[in-house]
Structure formats: structure tokens, C-alpha cells
Design a protein around this motif. Structure first.
Motif, PDB file in Angstrom:
ATOM      1  N   GLU A  83       0.781  -1.022  -0.091  1.00 48.10           N
ATOM      2  CA  GLU A  83      -0.006   0.110   0.139  1.00 48.10           C
ATOM      3  C   GLU A  83       0.739   1.109  -0.163  1.00 48.10           C
ATOM      4  O   GLU A  83       1.881   1.444   0.832  1.00 48.10           O
ATOM      5  N   TYR A  84       0.573   2.228  -0.962  1.00 42.79           N
ATOM      6  CA  TYR A  84       1.284   3.629  -1.022  1.00 42.79           C
ATOM      7  C   TYR A  84       0.836   4.365   0.165  1.00 42.79           C
ATOM      8  O   TYR A  84      -0.514   4.476   0.446  1.00 42.79           O
ATOM      9  N   THR A  85       1.712   4.509   1.104  1.00 37.72           N
ATOM     10  CA  THR A  85       1.552   5.205   2.219  1.00 37.72           C
ATOM     11  C   THR A  85       1.845   6.868   2.370  1.00 37.72           C
ATOM     12  O   THR A  85       1.684   7.619   3.388  1.00 37.72           O
ATOM     13  N   GLY A  86       2.697   7.263   1.098  1.00 35.06           N
ATOM     14  CA  GLY A  86       3.034   8.549   1.340  1.00 35.06           C
ATOM     15  C   GLY A  86       4.191   8.777   0.573  1.00 35.06           C
ATOM     16  O   GLY A  86       4.514   7.984  -0.234  1.00 35.06           O
ATOM     17  N   TYR A  87       4.858   9.880   0.522  1.00 37.54           N
ATOM     18  CA  TYR A  87       5.900  10.015  -0.353  1.00 37.54           C
ATOM     19  C   TYR A  87       6.839   9.091  -0.126  1.00 37.54           C
ATOM     20  O   TYR A  87       7.615   9.045   0.983  1.00 37.54           O
ATOM     21  N   LEU A  88       7.088   8.431  -1.322  1.00 34.80           N
ATOM     22  CA  LEU A  88       8.242   7.356  -1.638  1.00 34.80           C
ATOM     23  C   LEU A  88       8.039   6.349  -0.469  1.00 34.80           C
ATOM     24  O   LEU A  88       9.187   5.666  -0.193  1.00 34.80           O
ATOM     25  N   THR A  89       7.028   6.087   0.117  1.00 31.37           N
ATOM     26  CA  THR A  89       7.048   5.060   0.991  1.00 31.37           C
ATOM     27  C   THR A  89       5.772   3.964   0.778  1.00 31.37           C
ATOM     28  O   THR A  89       4.549   4.379   0.299  1.00 31.37           O
ATOM     29  N   ASP A  90       5.977   3.064   0.861  1.00 32.25           N
ATOM     30  CA  ASP A  90       5.008   1.666   0.597  1.00 32.25           C
ATOM     31  C   ASP A  90       5.116   0.901   1.735  1.00 32.25           C
ATOM     32  O   ASP A  90       6.258   0.428   2.288  1.00 32.25           O
ATOM     33  N   ASP A  91       4.069   0.257   2.362  1.00 33.93           N
ATOM     34  CA  ASP A  91       4.103  -0.798   3.207  1.00 33.93           C
ATOM     35  C   ASP A  91       3.456  -2.041   2.842  1.00 33.93           C
ATOM     36  O   ASP A  91       2.416  -2.143   2.263  1.00 33.93           O
ATOM     37  N   MET A  92       4.308  -3.051   2.962  1.00 37.22           N
ATOM     38  CA  MET A  92       3.672  -4.479   2.482  1.00 37.22           C
ATOM     39  C   MET A  92       2.503  -4.902   3.336  1.00 37.22           C
ATOM     40  O   MET A  92       2.388  -4.772   4.380  1.00 37.22           O
ATOM     41  N   ILE A  93       1.363  -5.320   2.602  1.00 40.21           N
ATOM     42  CA  ILE A  93       0.223  -5.690   3.335  1.00 40.21           C
ATOM     43  C   ILE A  93      -0.019  -7.039   3.035  1.00 40.21           C
ATOM     44  O   ILE A  93      -0.942  -7.713   3.791  1.00 40.21           O
ATOM     45  N   MET A  94       0.732  -7.834   2.163  1.00 41.09           N
ATOM     46  CA  MET A  94       0.451  -9.228   1.905  1.00 41.09           C
ATOM     47  C   MET A  94       1.788  -9.775   1.264  1.00 41.09           C
ATOM     48  O   MET A  94       2.499  -9.260   0.379  1.00 41.09           O
ATOM     49  N   PHE A  95       2.093 -11.116   1.824  1.00 41.38           N
ATOM     50  CA  PHE A  95       3.393 -11.617   1.122  1.00 41.38           C
ATOM     51  C   PHE A  95       2.733 -13.071   1.221  1.00 41.38           C
ATOM     52  O   PHE A  95       2.326 -13.866   2.192  1.00 41.38           O
ATOM     53  N   THR A  96       2.556 -13.678  -0.105  1.00 48.49           N
ATOM     54  CA  THR A  96       1.878 -15.102  -0.260  1.00 48.49           C
ATOM     55  C   THR A  96       2.314 -15.647  -1.576  1.00 48.49           C
ATOM     56  O   THR A  96       2.977 -15.253  -2.328  1.00 48.49           O
ATOM     57  N   TYR A  97       2.248 -17.072  -1.283  1.00 50.02           N
ATOM     58  CA  TYR A  97       2.515 -18.105  -2.495  1.00 50.02           C
ATOM     59  C   TYR A  97       1.318 -18.427  -3.137  1.00 50.02           C
ATOM     60  O   TYR A  97       1.299 -19.264  -4.061  1.00 50.02           O
TER      61      TYR A  97
END
Length: 118
Positions: A83-97
Motif C-alpha cells: 500500500e502506498y502510504t505517502g511520499y516514497l513509502t510503501d508498506d507491505m500488506i501481503m506476502f503469499t505464495y
């Protein structure tokens, strides 16, 4: 003297305009790791453009782990959604296979965006 006043006015106007943080629309990105380019599928999700900031397909585990070593991809397919959370920052909200799990999350986010727009 006039030039200094003009520059000061422009500078203050610039500060005022920049001082209001723009409302950040929820935007999402993904990294999809596959064995072959033809296996990539997240970009084909209906209405993905409503929420997509960018998507990246990486072919092969070696390349994925070289580019994103912090995620330690162990198998393909693999999906990381951010998820894009602001200027140049992204937070992972899912990692899956699990492809179905990644698709379900993205479809849910698309549905939320559609409901907001109504």
C-alpha cells in the motif's frame, strides 16, 4: 527592492501551496514472481487500474532474490502487495505464495474503491 519583494511573495505563495498535504488516494503496488512471463496474471484482474500504482513481474527466483533480497522468495509463484502510504513509502500488506489469496485481496481493494466512488 521590487525584485526582492516579488521573489518573497512567490516564495510565500509556494510555501502556502506546498503546506497543504494533498489527499493521498489509496494506491497499491505488487511484485509478482513467476517462472515464465506467461504465468503473470495480476495485471489481468478486472478494474485493477482503479487501485494500481504500479505492478512488477519478475521472472525467476534468482532475479527476484537479487532485486529484493529482503523478501527471501523461496518458490514461485510469489506475490508481495504494497500500500502506498505517502511520499516514497510503501508498506507491505501481503506476502503469499497463493495466487488466489493475492487475487482475492486485490479484488476486495478494487471493490472498496468502487464503493467509495458511488
Amino acid at each position: 527592492m521590487m525584485k526582492k519583494l516579488f521573489l518573497l511573495s512567490v516564495f510565500l505563495l509556494f510555501l502556502t501551496a506546498c503546506g497543504q498535504p494533498p489527499e493521498i488516494k489509496k494506491r497499491y503496488s505488487y511484485v509478482e514472481v513467476v517462472d515464465q512471463q506467461e504465468d503473470a496474471s495480476l495485471s489481468e484482474i478486472e478494474d485493477i487500474d482503479l487501485i494500481l500504482r504500479n505492478g512488477e513481474v519478475i521472472v525467476g527466483l534468482d532475479e527476484a532474490n537479487e532485486k529484493y533480497s529482503r523478501y527471501n522468495f523461496e518458490q514461485t509463484p510469489a506475490y508481495a502487495i504494497f500500500e502506498y502510504t505517502g511520499y516514497l513509502t510503501d508498506d507491505m500488506i501481503m506476502f503469499t505464495y497463493d495466487k488466489e489469496e493475492a487475487v482475492a485481496l486485490l479484488e476486495e481493494l478494487i471493490q472498496e474503491e468502487k464503493e467509495k466512488g458511488e
